[in-house]
Design a protein around this motif. Sequence first.
Motif, short mmCIF file in Angstrom:
data_model
loop_
_atom_site.label_atom_id
_atom_site.label_comp_id
_atom_site.label_asym_id
_atom_site.label_seq_id
_atom_site.Cartn_x
_atom_site.Cartn_y
_atom_site.Cartn_z
N VAL A 49 20.26 82.13 55.54
CA VAL A 49 20.16 81.96 54.09
C VAL A 49 18.91 81.16 53.74
CG1 VAL A 49 21.28 80.96 52.06
CG2 VAL A 49 22.64 82.20 53.74
N GLY A 50 18.65 80.09 54.46
CA GLY A 50 17.45 79.31 54.23
C GLY A 50 16.18 80.10 54.50
N VAL A 51 16.21 80.90 55.55
CA VAL A 51 15.06 81.74 55.88
C VAL A 51 14.85 82.79 54.79
CG1 VAL A 51 14.16 83.42 57.54
CG2 VAL A 51 15.27 81.32 58.35
N LEU A 52 15.93 83.35 54.27
CA LEU A 52 15.83 84.33 53.19
C LEU A 52 15.22 83.70 51.95
CD1 LEU A 52 16.32 87.12 52.01
CD2 LEU A 52 18.68 86.43 51.54
N LEU A 53 15.62 82.48 51.61
CA LEU A 53 15.04 81.79 50.47
C LEU A 53 13.54 81.63 50.67
CD1 LEU A 53 15.29 80.30 47.78
CD2 LEU A 53 15.80 78.23 49.08
N GLU A 54 13.12 81.23 51.86
CA GLU A 54 11.69 81.10 52.14
C GLU A 54 10.98 82.45 52.05
OE1 GLU A 54 10.94 78.94 55.74
OE2 GLU A 54 11.98 77.16 55.01
N LEU A 55 11.64 83.51 52.49
CA LEU A 55 11.05 84.85 52.42
C LEU A 55 10.79 85.25 50.96
CD1 LEU A 55 10.22 87.62 53.59
CD2 LEU A 55 12.63 88.26 53.42
#
Length: 71
Positions: A49-55
């Motif tokens: 989820v955190g990686v998706l937000l950064e993406l």
Amino acid sequence: MRSAQDPRARADDSRFTSGLIYDITKVLKQHGYQLPSDERHNQALDPSVGVLLELVETYEGRRDVLGNKIA
């Protein structure tokens, strides 16, 4: 990284919802990617989820490729 329940994860973007996360997991499954089916399921999903937000922030030019927020 922030989880979907963390209010800071979505405070500045009302589009970043559980629906987006669900849609992305569906796309990944359609392309052959699978989450672990055992107790590692949440251990794999939460950081994603955190990686998706950064993406999405990078995609829209709000974050550089090094992960730094752009004003």
